[in-house]
Each structure stands twice: as C-alpha cells, then as structure tokens.
Write a protein that holds these residues in place. Structure first.
Motif, PDB file in Angstrom:
ATOM      1  N   ILE A  91       0.744  -1.267  -0.187  1.00 15.67           N
ATOM      2  CA  ILE A  91      -0.174   0.120   0.345  1.00 15.67           C
ATOM      3  C   ILE A  91       0.932   0.928   0.199  1.00 15.67           C
ATOM      4  N   ASP A  92       0.660   2.280  -1.152  1.00 11.61           N
ATOM      5  CA  ASP A  92       1.355   4.004  -1.373  1.00 11.61           C
ATOM      6  C   ASP A  92       0.873   4.754  -0.462  1.00 11.61           C
ATOM      7  N   VAL A  93       0.656   4.938   0.550  1.00 11.09           N
ATOM      8  CA  VAL A  93       0.194   5.951   1.294  1.00 11.09           C
ATOM      9  C   VAL A  93       0.996   7.230   0.396  1.00 11.09           C
ATOM     10  N   LEU A  94      -0.327   8.710   0.747  1.00 10.61           N
ATOM     11  CA  LEU A  94       0.620  10.353   0.379  1.00 10.61           C
ATOM     12  C   LEU A  94      -0.619  10.767   1.571  1.00 10.61           C
ATOM     13  N   LYS A  95      -0.003  11.192   2.519  1.00  9.34           N
ATOM     14  CA  LYS A  95      -0.206  12.621   3.533  1.00  9.34           C
ATOM     15  C   LYS A  95       0.418  12.969   3.996  1.00  9.34           C
ATOM     16  N   GLN A  96      -0.119  14.116   4.690  1.00  6.67           N
ATOM     17  CA  GLN A  96       0.746  15.257   5.241  1.00  6.67           C
ATOM     18  C   GLN A  96       1.235  14.879   6.445  1.00  6.67           C
ATOM     19  N   ALA A  97       2.473  15.647   6.716  1.00  6.68           N
ATOM     20  CA  ALA A  97       3.315  15.041   6.960  1.00  6.68           C
ATOM     21  C   ALA A  97       2.439  15.406   9.257  1.00  6.68           C
ATOM     22  N   SER A  98       1.822  16.113   9.304  1.00  3.52           N
ATOM     23  CA  SER A  98       1.625  16.600  10.848  1.00  3.52           C
ATOM     24  C   SER A  98      -0.191  15.753  11.146  1.00  3.52           C
ATOM     25  N   CYS A  99      -0.722  15.275  10.212  1.00  3.93           N
ATOM     26  CA  CYS A  99      -1.370  13.737  10.458  1.00  3.93           C
ATOM     27  C   CYS A  99      -1.437  12.154  11.145  1.00  3.93           C
ATOM     28  N   GLY A 100      -1.599  12.654  12.229  1.00  3.09           N
ATOM     29  CA  GLY A 100      -1.380  12.034  12.935  1.00  3.09           C
ATOM     30  C   GLY A 100      -2.361  10.677  13.152  1.00  3.09           C
ATOM     31  N   CYS A 101      -3.396  10.321  12.703  1.00  2.00           N
ATOM     32  CA  CYS A 101      -4.593   9.966  12.254  1.00  2.00           C
ATOM     33  C   CYS A 101      -4.028   9.106  11.328  1.00  2.00           C
ATOM     34  N   CYS A 102      -2.838   9.385  10.275  1.00  2.00           N
ATOM     35  CA  CYS A 102      -2.999   8.567   9.076  1.00  2.00           C
ATOM     36  C   CYS A 102      -1.954   7.762   9.458  1.00  2.00           C
ATOM     37  N   ALA A 147     -10.495  11.808   2.267  1.00  2.00           N
ATOM     38  CA  ALA A 147     -10.648  11.717   3.749  1.00  2.00           C
ATOM     39  C   ALA A 147      -9.288  12.769   3.550  1.00  2.00           C
ATOM     40  N   CYS A 148      -8.647  12.181   4.751  1.00  2.00           N
ATOM     41  CA  CYS A 148      -7.267  13.370   5.112  1.00  2.00           C
ATOM     42  C   CYS A 148      -5.778  12.467   4.781  1.00  2.00           C
ATOM     43  N   HIS A 149      -5.954  11.143   3.773  1.00  2.00           N
ATOM     44  CA  HIS A 149      -4.793  10.480   3.098  1.00  2.00           C
ATOM     45  C   HIS A 149      -5.416   9.488   1.924  1.00  2.00           C
ATOM     46  N   THR A 150      -4.207  10.144   0.926  1.00  2.00           N
ATOM     47  CA  THR A 150      -4.783   8.860  -0.527  1.00  2.00           C
ATOM     48  C   THR A 150      -3.934   7.405  -0.351  1.00  2.00           C
ATOM     49  N   SER A 151      -4.291   6.232  -0.749  1.00  2.00           N
ATOM     50  CA  SER A 151      -3.641   5.315  -1.081  1.00  2.00           C
ATOM     51  C   SER A 151      -3.987   4.699  -2.205  1.00  2.00           C
ATOM     52  N   THR A 152      -2.920   3.870  -3.295  1.00  2.00           N
ATOM     53  CA  THR A 152      -2.864   2.828  -3.949  1.00  2.00           C
ATOM     54  C   THR A 152      -2.057   1.353  -3.333  1.00  2.00           C
ATOM     55  N   VAL A 153      -3.136   0.569  -3.790  1.00  2.00           N
ATOM     56  CA  VAL A 153      -2.455  -0.939  -3.546  1.00  2.00           C
ATOM     57  C   VAL A 153      -3.250  -1.496  -4.763  1.00  2.00           C
ATOM     58  N   ALA A 154      -2.284  -2.276  -5.836  1.00  2.00           N
ATOM     59  CA  ALA A 154      -2.463  -2.623  -6.527  1.00  2.00           C
ATOM     60  C   ALA A 154      -3.486  -2.516  -7.767  1.00  2.00           C
ATOM     61  N   GLY A 155      -3.323  -1.231  -7.601  1.00  2.00           N
ATOM     62  CA  GLY A 155      -3.869  -0.634  -9.119  1.00  2.00           C
ATOM     63  C   GLY A 155      -5.544  -0.093  -9.086  1.00  2.00           C
ATOM     64  N   TYR A 156      -6.117   0.126  -7.274  1.00  2.00           N
ATOM     65  CA  TYR A 156      -7.079   0.715  -6.605  1.00  2.00           C
ATOM     66  C   TYR A 156      -6.568   2.112  -5.917  1.00  2.00           C
ATOM     67  N   THR A 157      -7.283   2.749  -5.848  1.00  2.00           N
ATOM     68  CA  THR A 157      -7.287   3.191  -5.091  1.00  2.00           C
ATOM     69  C   THR A 157      -7.833   2.926  -3.779  1.00  2.00           C
ATOM     70  N   VAL A 158      -7.292   3.450  -1.931  1.00  2.00           N
ATOM     71  CA  VAL A 158      -8.439   3.524  -0.999  1.00  2.00           C
ATOM     72  C   VAL A 158      -8.004   4.915  -0.225  1.00  2.00           C
ATOM     73  N   GLU A 159      -8.921   5.327  -0.373  1.00  2.00           N
ATOM     74  CA  GLU A 159      -9.722   6.816   0.413  1.00  2.00           C
ATOM     75  C   GLU A 159      -9.641   6.780   1.754  1.00  2.00           C
ATOM     76  N   GLY A 160      -8.893   7.250   3.134  1.00  2.00           N
ATOM     77  CA  GLY A 160      -9.597   7.445   4.200  1.00  2.00           C
ATOM     78  C   GLY A 160      -8.974   6.366   4.428  1.00  2.00           C
ATOM     79  N   HIS A 161      -9.598   6.236   5.641  1.00  2.00           N
ATOM     80  CA  HIS A 161      -9.613   4.932   6.790  1.00  2.00           C
ATOM     81  C   HIS A 161     -10.730   3.682   6.639  1.00  2.00           C
TER      82      HIS A 161
END
Length: 151
Positions: free
Chosen positions: A27-38, A77-91
């Motif tokens: 899972i590749d995650v893009l997030k802001q450094a200041s976000c603890g919940c991510c 939501a606060c972070h956006t991820s990808t896995v196996a060609g899919y987007t996974v948004e949030g928690h």
C-alpha cells in the motif's frame, strides 16, 4: 547429517518467509506530515500484514492525487493510498482492502468518507460512528461496499 537437515530446514523456512514478504500487497500512502490519524491507519495496515510505503507530501500534492483518483470530493478523507492499481481513500478497514483484492472488481477503488470515529486510525476508546465503505465504479458511480454500525 542432522546438522545439514536443520540447516536445510532453516534455509527453506527463510525462503518461505521471503516469498511471503514479496507477495504481501504493498500500500502506497500519500499524507501530510502533520496528520497523526494517518499514522494510526498505517500502523493498522501493517498489523494486518500489509507492506506500507508512506510519503509525506504538501497539501497541494495530496489534493492533486485526490483529484486524479476520479473520486468525488464527498469521498475524500485525510490520506490517499493505492494498492494493486486501486485507490483507497481514507480510513478503510483492512478487511475491506483484503476483500477488494480478493474480488478484484472493475472499479477505481474504495473509500471511507471523512474521518469516522472508530475507523482504523480514528480510535477513541469504545466510541464508534456508523460508517460505510464505498466502492467507486469505473464511471465514478458509487455503491456501498460494506457498512459498519455505530454504538
């Protein structure tokens, strides 16, 4: 001879572990450094057995990735991820990512809109908001993929 068998078993065991690690979904995650919940969500995904690559990005870069996903902004939501060609948004719970990867629907991905209390990374004691995991079809239409009750 006994020593050789133990060594051979050890090498075979190491090879099995290496193969399992290589086949683990990344899972590749893009997030802001200041976000603890991510960070909490990343830890939950690692505990579920996923390999997670995290990249802290600017708000502009994160926003651009969200726009490029094809997901409507009501799903963001606060972070956006990808896995196996899919987007996974949030928690999104790990169970739903596993289901997505098992079923492999023709879709853009899945999202848990907002930041519902009780979702992975948004743990606050026993409190839990009801929330849905939404499947985003290739045409950007949406359907409920899973529902989680509140308390």
């Amino acid at each position: 001879m006994k020593k050789l068998l133990i060594t051979g078993g050890f090498i075979l065991g190491m090879a099995s572990t290496a193969m399992a690690q290589q086949s683990s979904p990344v899972i590749d995650v893009l997030k802001q450094a200041s976000c603890g919940c991510c960070g909490g969500w990343v830890a939950a995904m690692q505990e579920a057995g996923y390999t997670v690559n995290v990249r802290d990005v600017s708000g502009d870069e994160l926003y651009a990735a969200k726009e490029a996903s094809g997901f409507s902004d009501d799903l963001w939501a606060c972070h956006t991820s990808t896995v196996a060609g899919y987007t996974v948004e949030g928690h999104v719970p790990a169970r739903e990512i596993a289901r997505l990867l098992e079923e492999r629907p023709a879709a853009l991905g899945i999202a848990t809109p907002g930041m519902p209390t009780g979702s992975p990374g948004m743990d606050y004691g026993t409190a839990r908001d009801a929330f849905d995991v939404v499947l985003v079809e290739l045409d950007s239409s949406q359907q409920i993929f899973a529902s989680y009750p509140g308390n």
